[in-house]
Design a protein around this motif. Sequence first.
Motif, PDB file in Angstrom:
ATOM      1  N   THR A 194      -3.294  11.738   2.649  1.00  0.00           N
ATOM      2  CA  THR A 194      -4.574  12.225   3.489  1.00  0.00           C
ATOM      3  C   THR A 194      -5.270  11.010   3.818  1.00  0.00           C
ATOM      4  OG1 THR A 194      -4.454  14.477   2.594  1.00  0.00           O
ATOM      5  CG2 THR A 194      -6.438  13.735   3.902  1.00  0.00           C
ATOM      6  N   VAL A 195      -5.739  10.670   4.924  1.00  0.00           N
ATOM      7  CA  VAL A 195      -6.625   9.538   5.101  1.00  0.00           C
ATOM      8  C   VAL A 195      -7.907   9.767   5.761  1.00  0.00           C
ATOM      9  CG1 VAL A 195      -6.419   7.202   6.572  1.00  0.00           C
ATOM     10  CG2 VAL A 195      -4.201   8.285   5.725  1.00  0.00           C
ATOM     11  N   MET A 217       0.921  -1.277   0.034  1.00  0.00           N
ATOM     12  CA  MET A 217      -0.032  -0.177  -0.009  1.00  0.00           C
ATOM     13  C   MET A 217       0.952   1.295  -0.015  1.00  0.00           C
ATOM     14  SD  MET A 217      -1.369   2.605   2.298  1.00  0.00           S
ATOM     15  CE  MET A 217      -1.149   1.890   3.773  1.00  0.00           C
ATOM     16  N   ALA A 218       1.753   1.227   0.895  1.00  0.00           N
ATOM     17  CA  ALA A 218       2.724   2.413   0.835  1.00  0.00           C
ATOM     18  C   ALA A 218       3.592   2.828  -0.359  1.00  0.00           C
ATOM     19  CB  ALA A 218       3.857   2.210   2.060  1.00  0.00           C
ATOM     20  N   SER A 219       3.844   1.779  -1.020  1.00  0.00           N
ATOM     21  CA  SER A 219       4.620   1.867  -2.489  1.00  0.00           C
ATOM     22  C   SER A 219       3.664   2.630  -3.493  1.00  0.00           C
ATOM     23  CB  SER A 219       5.035   0.687  -3.127  1.00  0.00           C
ATOM     24  OG  SER A 219       3.817  -0.354  -3.293  1.00  0.00           O
ATOM     25  N   VAL A 220       2.241   2.069  -3.370  1.00  0.00           N
ATOM     26  CA  VAL A 220       1.126   2.682  -4.161  1.00  0.00           C
ATOM     27  C   VAL A 220       0.992   4.113  -4.182  1.00  0.00           C
ATOM     28  CG1 VAL A 220      -1.405   2.507  -4.809  1.00  0.00           C
ATOM     29  CG2 VAL A 220      -0.122   0.483  -4.484  1.00  0.00           C
ATOM     30  N   VAL A 221       0.887   4.458  -2.648  1.00  0.00           N
ATOM     31  CA  VAL A 221       0.972   6.002  -2.487  1.00  0.00           C
ATOM     32  C   VAL A 221       1.862   6.757  -2.727  1.00  0.00           C
ATOM     33  CG1 VAL A 221       0.704   7.569  -0.327  1.00  0.00           C
ATOM     34  CG2 VAL A 221      -0.559   5.486  -0.300  1.00  0.00           C
ATOM     35  N   GLU A 222       3.148   6.317  -2.707  1.00  0.00           N
ATOM     36  CA  GLU A 222       4.525   6.995  -3.108  1.00  0.00           C
ATOM     37  C   GLU A 222       4.516   7.059  -4.475  1.00  0.00           C
ATOM     38  OE1 GLU A 222       7.384   4.691  -1.183  1.00  0.00           O
ATOM     39  OE2 GLU A 222       7.035   5.011   0.702  1.00  0.00           O
ATOM     40  N   GLY A 223       3.948   5.982  -5.244  1.00  0.00           N
ATOM     41  CA  GLY A 223       4.077   6.294  -6.718  1.00  0.00           C
ATOM     42  C   GLY A 223       2.883   7.095  -7.084  1.00  0.00           C
ATOM     43  N   ALA A 224       2.020   7.283  -6.409  1.00  0.00           N
ATOM     44  CA  ALA A 224       0.651   7.934  -6.934  1.00  0.00           C
ATOM     45  C   ALA A 224       1.139   9.563  -6.801  1.00  0.00           C
ATOM     46  CB  ALA A 224      -0.353   7.738  -6.273  1.00  0.00           C
ATOM     47  N   THR A 225       1.819   9.693  -5.689  1.00  0.00           N
ATOM     48  CA  THR A 225       2.221  11.087  -5.188  1.00  0.00           C
ATOM     49  C   THR A 225       3.010  11.827  -6.455  1.00  0.00           C
ATOM     50  OG1 THR A 225       4.169  10.382  -4.052  1.00  0.00           O
ATOM     51  CG2 THR A 225       2.258  10.910  -2.944  1.00  0.00           C
ATOM     52  N   ASN A 226       3.502  11.180  -7.596  1.00  0.00           N
ATOM     53  CA  ASN A 226       4.191  11.532  -8.547  1.00  0.00           C
ATOM     54  C   ASN A 226       3.312  12.229  -9.522  1.00  0.00           C
ATOM     55  OD1 ASN A 226       6.878  10.925  -7.301  1.00  0.00           O
ATOM     56  ND2 ASN A 226       6.472   8.754  -8.060  1.00  0.00           N
ATOM     57  N   TYR A 227       2.243  11.709  -9.479  1.00  0.00           N
ATOM     58  CA  TYR A 227       1.273  12.276 -10.649  1.00  0.00           C
ATOM     59  C   TYR A 227      -0.172  12.892 -10.041  1.00  0.00           C
ATOM     60  CZ  TYR A 227       4.220   8.507 -12.729  1.00  0.00           C
ATOM     61  OH  TYR A 227       5.372   7.878 -13.095  1.00  0.00           O
ATOM     62  N   ALA A 228      -0.180  13.154  -8.916  1.00  0.00           N
ATOM     63  CA  ALA A 228      -1.397  13.634  -8.196  1.00  0.00           C
ATOM     64  C   ALA A 228      -1.026  14.996  -7.490  1.00  0.00           C
ATOM     65  CB  ALA A 228      -2.079  12.718  -7.563  1.00  0.00           C
ATOM     66  N   ASP A 229      -2.095  16.014  -7.367  1.00  0.00           N
ATOM     67  CA  ASP A 229      -1.555  16.884  -6.469  1.00  0.00           C
ATOM     68  C   ASP A 229      -1.919  16.602  -4.935  1.00  0.00           C
ATOM     69  OD1 ASP A 229      -1.363  18.815  -8.420  1.00  0.00           O
ATOM     70  OD2 ASP A 229      -3.530  19.085  -8.823  1.00  0.00           O
ATOM     71  N   ALA A 262      -3.669   3.078   8.209  1.00  0.00           N
ATOM     72  CA  ALA A 262      -3.885   4.458   8.375  1.00  0.00           C
ATOM     73  C   ALA A 262      -2.416   5.159   8.656  1.00  0.00           C
ATOM     74  CB  ALA A 262      -4.883   5.158   9.369  1.00  0.00           C
ATOM     75  N   ALA A 263      -1.634   4.649   9.456  1.00  0.00           N
ATOM     76  CA  ALA A 263      -0.555   5.318  10.199  1.00  0.00           C
ATOM     77  C   ALA A 263       0.561   4.964   8.809  1.00  0.00           C
ATOM     78  CB  ALA A 263       0.011   4.683  11.140  1.00  0.00           C
ATOM     79  N   VAL A 312      -3.074  12.638  -2.651  1.00  0.00           N
ATOM     80  CA  VAL A 312      -3.355  11.200  -2.806  1.00  0.00           C
ATOM     81  C   VAL A 312      -4.341  11.059  -1.472  1.00  0.00           C
ATOM     82  CG1 VAL A 312      -2.518   8.904  -2.391  1.00  0.00           C
ATOM     83  CG2 VAL A 312      -1.264  10.693  -3.867  1.00  0.00           C
ATOM     84  N   VAL A 313      -5.409  10.609  -1.652  1.00  0.00           N
ATOM     85  CA  VAL A 313      -6.226  10.281  -0.371  1.00  0.00           C
ATOM     86  C   VAL A 313      -6.242   8.875  -0.277  1.00  0.00           C
ATOM     87  CG1 VAL A 313      -8.655  10.677   0.462  1.00  0.00           C
ATOM     88  CG2 VAL A 313      -7.537  12.371  -0.679  1.00  0.00           C
ATOM     89  N   VAL A 314      -6.357   8.382   0.695  1.00  0.00           N
ATOM     90  CA  VAL A 314      -6.679   6.820   1.193  1.00  0.00           C
ATOM     91  C   VAL A 314      -7.677   6.752   1.971  1.00  0.00           C
ATOM     92  CG1 VAL A 314      -5.480   4.724   2.383  1.00  0.00           C
ATOM     93  CG2 VAL A 314      -3.956   6.120   0.660  1.00  0.00           C
ATOM     94  N   VAL A 315      -8.554   5.740   1.728  1.00  0.00           N
ATOM     95  CA  VAL A 315      -9.689   5.343   2.619  1.00  0.00           C
ATOM     96  C   VAL A 315      -9.439   4.051   3.380  1.00  0.00           C
ATOM     97  CG1 VAL A 315     -12.094   4.838   3.045  1.00  0.00           C
ATOM     98  CG2 VAL A 315     -11.558   6.350   0.961  1.00  0.00           C
ATOM     99  N   ASP A 316      -9.328   4.176   4.758  1.00  0.00           N
ATOM    100  CA  ASP A 316      -9.008   3.329   5.678  1.00  0.00           C
ATOM    101  C   ASP A 316     -10.483   2.833   6.160  1.00  0.00           C
ATOM    102  OD1 ASP A 316      -8.348   1.513   7.745  1.00  0.00           O
ATOM    103  OD2 ASP A 316      -7.742   2.947   9.069  1.00  0.00           O
ATOM    104  N   ASP A 317     -10.805   1.556   5.528  1.00  0.00           N
ATOM    105  CA  ASP A 317     -12.227   1.269   5.749  1.00  0.00           C
ATOM    106  C   ASP A 317     -12.385   0.178   7.075  1.00  0.00           C
ATOM    107  OD1 ASP A 317     -15.058   1.145   4.939  1.00  0.00           O
ATOM    108  OD2 ASP A 317     -14.751  -0.888   4.086  1.00  0.00           O
TER     109      ASP A 317
END
Length: 285
Positions: free
Chosen positions: A36-37, A1-13, A27-28, A15-20
């Motif tokens: 942003t969670v 999950m962390a790698s996806v967030v880090e990768g997405a930050t290169n292409y987005a203003d 979340a941490a 990044v929002v993650v939903v901790d369901d």
Amino acid sequence: MASVVEGATNYADLVVVVDDGSRDDTAARAREAGATVIEHEYNGGYGSALKSLFQEAARRDAEHLVILDADDQHTPTDVPKLVATQGETDAEIVIGSRFVKGAHTDAPLYRRFGLFVVNALTNFSIGAFMPSERITDTQSGFRAYNARAIKSLANDDEIGDRMHASTDILYHAHQRGYTISETGITVRYDVENASSESPLSHGYSLVNNISTTVQNAHPMLSLGLPGTGSILVAVSVAYWFVTDFLATGSPSFLLATFTVMFGFGGFFACVAAIILHALRVHERG
């Protein structure tokens, strides 16, 4: 999950993650990776997470919202492709497809077959009969939404909370005349915990949802027509039963059973079709 967030930050203003409603350190870890969670107190399901994302994007007046899975099945490097396709086509929704030119996936054969069936049923249910109208990957969760779609979806209470939310969104788009485009993406299946729901239960849920939607949207076609056909079969079998009885003097239990089964089944299907059709006419009025 962390790698996806880090990768997405290169292409987005943002990044929002939903901790369901998770009970681990999701979340941490997401915050540490720069996201942003949004935290749900309880597990609400895939659709519930999507609703939170639509509402958050609408609140921030986002021009584009790209949603992808956080389990490493989707590649963040494909995010620009979806946004670029949206800019080129002006489509309200762009779907990252596993089955168009430029796509790469190692989906098992049984998944491909299941998706083929669900795709066919979904396209039929929205009236997409022409090849140019069909959606090749109706269940892809990798999608881009423009501002118009974001705002309407954020306020649609009919989007379900579970996995069939992906299909509900397509019905939402179809009802509003939205344009849907597709672009090829890379999807991996060699990752751990790629899905929390078994393909069988997921498929059953999707088919059940599609069936219910079709019955409500087209009751005369989906219930009335088969019901009428069933009654005609019952009449034919009843005629066979009578002629056979007159010829032999012995009633056929099998023919009597089929007459009753097709007769009552067709009758109740027609009644249901008339009631649902009347309700739709009343709602429109």
